[in-house]
Design a protein around this motif. Structure first.
Motif, PDB file in Angstrom:
ATOM      1  N   PHE A 141       0.662  -1.188  -0.068  1.00 40.73           N
ATOM      2  CA  PHE A 141      -0.020  -0.043  -0.169  1.00 40.73           C
ATOM      3  C   PHE A 141       0.894   1.209   0.017  1.00 40.73           C
ATOM      4  O   PHE A 141       0.389   2.464  -0.626  1.00 40.73           O
ATOM      5  N   VAL A 142       1.991   1.227   0.635  1.00 41.86           N
ATOM      6  CA  VAL A 142       2.728   2.504   0.497  1.00 41.86           C
ATOM      7  C   VAL A 142       3.476   2.534  -0.580  1.00 41.86           C
ATOM      8  O   VAL A 142       3.388   3.517  -1.307  1.00 41.86           O
ATOM      9  N   GLU A 143       4.060   1.408  -1.297  1.00 44.66           N
ATOM     10  CA  GLU A 143       4.583   1.595  -2.574  1.00 44.66           C
ATOM     11  C   GLU A 143       3.476   1.988  -3.516  1.00 44.66           C
ATOM     12  O   GLU A 143       3.814   2.638  -4.511  1.00 44.66           O
ATOM     13  N   ALA A 144       2.200   1.600  -3.511  1.00 50.26           N
ATOM     14  CA  ALA A 144       1.066   1.984  -4.462  1.00 50.26           C
ATOM     15  C   ALA A 144       0.748   3.354  -4.157  1.00 50.26           C
ATOM     16  O   ALA A 144      -0.470   3.811  -4.721  1.00 50.26           O
ATOM     17  N   GLY A 145       1.130   4.163  -3.215  1.00 46.34           N
ATOM     18  CA  GLY A 145       0.645   5.374  -2.790  1.00 46.34           C
ATOM     19  C   GLY A 145      -0.681   5.457  -2.016  1.00 46.34           C
ATOM     20  O   GLY A 145      -1.263   6.244  -2.227  1.00 46.34           O
TER      21      GLY A 145
END
Length: 177
Positions: free
Chosen positions: A81-85
Motif C-alpha cells: 500500500f505504501v508503494e502503491a501510494g
C-alpha cells in the motif's frame, strides 16, 4: 505436524501468491484476486487457532509460527500500500513497530516463564487492520468510498496506538522480574 500447524504454513505460502496477483494481474482484477487470497489467509488464521484450542493441538511451533505468519501477511499488504501510494509510510511504520514492541515484550516474558495473552484491544486492532486492508484492496473510488477508507485507516491507527499503550501499561512489570 497437526492440521493447525499445516494451516499456519499454508498462510505463509499464500503471501507470495497474494503479492503476485497484486503485481502481475491487471487492475482491478489483481486487487480483487488479492482480496480473495488475503481473506482466505485471514480465515486460516482464525481456523488454525480454533482447531488448536478446541482439539488441544497447541504446539510450541504454532505459538511461534502463527503470530509470525500473521505479521508477515499484514506487513506484505501494508508495504504494498505504501508503494502503491495508498497509505502513508508513517502509518505502516507505526503498525509494524507496534508488532515488534509486543513481540519483544512476549519474548522477555517467555524468558521469565510468563505468557502474555492477547488483550481485547489487541484483538480489535487486529480485526480493524484486517478490515482496513480488505477495504483498501477493493480499490473503491468516489468521495464516499474515500472517506470510508480514511475512517478505517484512522480507526486501525488509533487502535494500534491504544493497544500498544495498554499493552505496555499492563505488562511493564515483566522488566522488573
Amino acid at each position: 505436524m497437526n492440521i493447525a500447524n499445516k494451516l499456519t504454513i499454508l498462510r505463509v505460502f499464500m503471501i507470495p501468491f497474494f503479492l503476485l496477483v497484486l503485481y502481475v494481474v491487471e487492475k482491478p482484477w489483481g486487487n480483487y484476486a488479492a482480496f480473495v487470497v488475503f481473506a482466505l489467509a485471514s480465515l486460516t488464521d482464525w481456523l488454525d487457532g480454533y482447531l488448536a484450542r478446541s482439539r488441544n493441538l497447541v504446539t510450541d511451533f504454532g505459538k511461534f509460527m502463527d503470530p509470525l505468519a500473521d505479521k508477515l501477511l499484514v506487513a506484505a499488504a501494508l508495504v504494498y500500500f505504501v508503494e502503491a501510494g495508498m497509505l502513508p509510510a508513517w502509518v505502516v511504520i507505526l503498525i509494524i513497530s507496534r508488532e515488534f514492541v509486543i513481540s519483544g515484550f512476549r519474548l522477555v516474558a517467555a524468558t521469565n516463564g510468563q505468557v502474555i495473552a492477547a488483550s481485547n484491544s489487541g484483538k480489535v486492532k487486529t480485526a480493524s487492520t484486517m478490515v482496513m486492508i480488505l477495504y483498501l484492496l477493493l480499490g473503491l473510488e468516489g468521495s464516499a468510498f474515500y472517506w470510508i477508507g480514511i475512517l478505517l485507516v484512522a480507526f486501525a491507527t488509533v487502535m494500534t496506538l491504544w493497544s500498544l499503550v495498554e499493552y505496555i501499561w499492563k505488562n511493564i512489570k515483566i522488566f522488573h522480574a
